[in-house]
Write a protein that holds these residues in place. Structure first.
Motif, short mmCIF file in Angstrom:
data_model
loop_
_atom_site.label_atom_id
_atom_site.label_comp_id
_atom_site.label_asym_id
_atom_site.label_seq_id
_atom_site.Cartn_x
_atom_site.Cartn_y
_atom_site.Cartn_z
N GLU A 57 71.57 32.58 40.57
CA GLU A 57 70.04 32.04 40.48
C GLU A 57 69.45 32.45 39.37
O GLU A 57 68.44 31.90 38.47
N LEU A 58 70.02 33.30 38.44
CA LEU A 58 69.20 33.43 37.85
C LEU A 58 69.00 32.95 36.14
O LEU A 58 68.22 32.45 35.58
N ALA A 59 70.14 32.24 36.15
CA ALA A 59 70.93 31.42 35.19
C ALA A 59 69.99 30.04 35.43
O ALA A 59 70.13 29.43 34.02
N SER A 60 69.91 30.06 36.30
CA SER A 60 69.08 28.27 36.62
C SER A 60 67.40 28.48 35.98
O SER A 60 67.38 27.24 35.51
N CYS A 61 66.91 29.73 35.19
CA CYS A 61 65.89 29.62 34.45
C CYS A 61 66.12 29.23 32.82
O CYS A 61 64.99 28.97 32.18
N VAL B 151 60.85 37.56 32.10
CA VAL B 151 61.63 37.66 31.26
C VAL B 151 63.27 37.07 29.80
O VAL B 151 62.75 37.36 28.89
N LEU B 152 63.84 37.04 30.63
CA LEU B 152 64.43 36.17 30.50
C LEU B 152 64.26 35.17 30.17
O LEU B 152 64.83 34.39 28.35
N THR B 153 63.37 34.13 30.26
CA THR B 153 62.97 33.06 29.60
C THR B 153 62.53 32.80 28.38
O THR B 153 62.50 31.91 27.70
N ARG B 154 61.63 33.99 28.67
CA ARG B 154 60.51 34.45 27.12
C ARG B 154 61.58 34.54 26.11
O ARG B 154 61.65 34.71 24.72
#
Length: 292
Positions: free
Chosen positions: A129-133, A104-107
């Motif tokens: 870890e979420l920020a890595s994408c 969802v964050l990437t999209r």
């Protein structure tokens, strides 16, 4: 420098469940226009109806000086991520699944201009870890709201390894403008609130499992003896037993066996006894309309 106590003019929320709609409602009452992104048309329709209901309840309780019509005019529920493009801040509030959150964050980030702030409402997952994408990890932080959002007084601001200091300063102002108290924590498993709260909650479940006392009496011990505003078992029902189980499994993997979920918690989740949202957890709850 003291951060400005104000909310962004337009805020996006990705995920309109109980937490997402509560976050949207809080920003709406503070003066923002709000766009909620949902996964499909049915979910968007449910979120739209539920948000209208809480708006009208706020007007009836006189917690806002605005009319329901004026508040509803500043809301948008959509399935199109491009509708978030005009937001200054977007908060992801989908369930506690790292893969889902990353997707969802990437999209969402792809539809945002480079100067938009992005946040996750995660209660335990690593912000780093979420920020890595993400393409712009410096513009990303954790904004951990508590359930129920309207009544809660705390927001946990989580600074990831790449989070820009300017974002933390801005977040302090947003939280103050919502009438809540911020705390700032370094990115670590469970942050501060989930880690501490889970320890008490898991021990209460173990005590119930061992027959030490009833659920009512265990909760009374903490409410009357330690001045907790709510007992740990009733709080687990409000949070959701499935949510608590997921956090416990995550922290057990990261921090060790002291966070291993009790068998009773696993059994109740397997039986669909998830707390208030299912009508039964450690207590029985009446059916309620609204967001699930």
């Amino acid at each position: 420098m003291t951060p400005p106590v104000t909310v962004p003019a337009r805020v996006g929320v990705a995920g309109g469940g109980r937490m997402g709609a509560g976050i949207a409602h809080a920003f709406l009452l503070a003066g923002s226009s709000v766009a909620i992104l949902e996964r499909d048309a049915d979910a968007a329709a449910r979120t739209h109806d539920a948000l209208r209901a809480v708006i009208r309840a706020s007007v009836e309780r006189r917690t806002t000086g605005e009319t329901a019509h004026a508040l509803e005019a500043r809301t948008l529920t959509t399935t199109d991520a491009t509708d978030l493009a005009g937001c200054a801040l977007v908060i992801e509030a989908v369930p506690e699944d790292a893969g889902l959150k990353a997707e969802v964050l990437t999209r969402v980030e792809r539809e945002l201009s480079p100067d938009v702030w992005l946040a996750s409402n995660t209660s335990a997952l690593s912000i780093g870890e979420l920020a890595s994408c993400l393409a712009r990890p410096e513009r990303f932080c954790g904004l951990h709201f508590f359930n129920p959002v309207p009544a809660s007084e705390l927001v946990e601001i989580v600074q990831g390894p790449a989070t820009a200091p300017e974002l933390i300063e801005a977040a302090l102002g947003w939280v103050a403008a919502l009438g809540k108290t911020p705390i700032t924590v370094r990115d670590s498993p469970g942050f501060a609130s989930s880690r501490l709260g889970l320890v008490v909650g898991l021990e209460a479940i173990r005590m119930l499992e061992e027959g030490v006392a009833s659920a009512e009496d265990i909760d009374a011990a903490m409410v009357l003896g330690y001045k907790f505003p709510i007992g740990p078992l009733r709080l687990t029902d409000l949070v959701g037993l499935d949510v608590r189980l997921g956090i416990a499994e995550h922290l057990a993997a990261r921090l060790g066996p002291r966070f291993e979920p009790p068998a009773l918690l696993r059994e109740k989740v397997a039986a669909g006894k998830l707390g208030r949202k299912s009508g039964e957890g450690f207590f029985t709850w009446p059916a309620e309309p609204g967001i699930h």
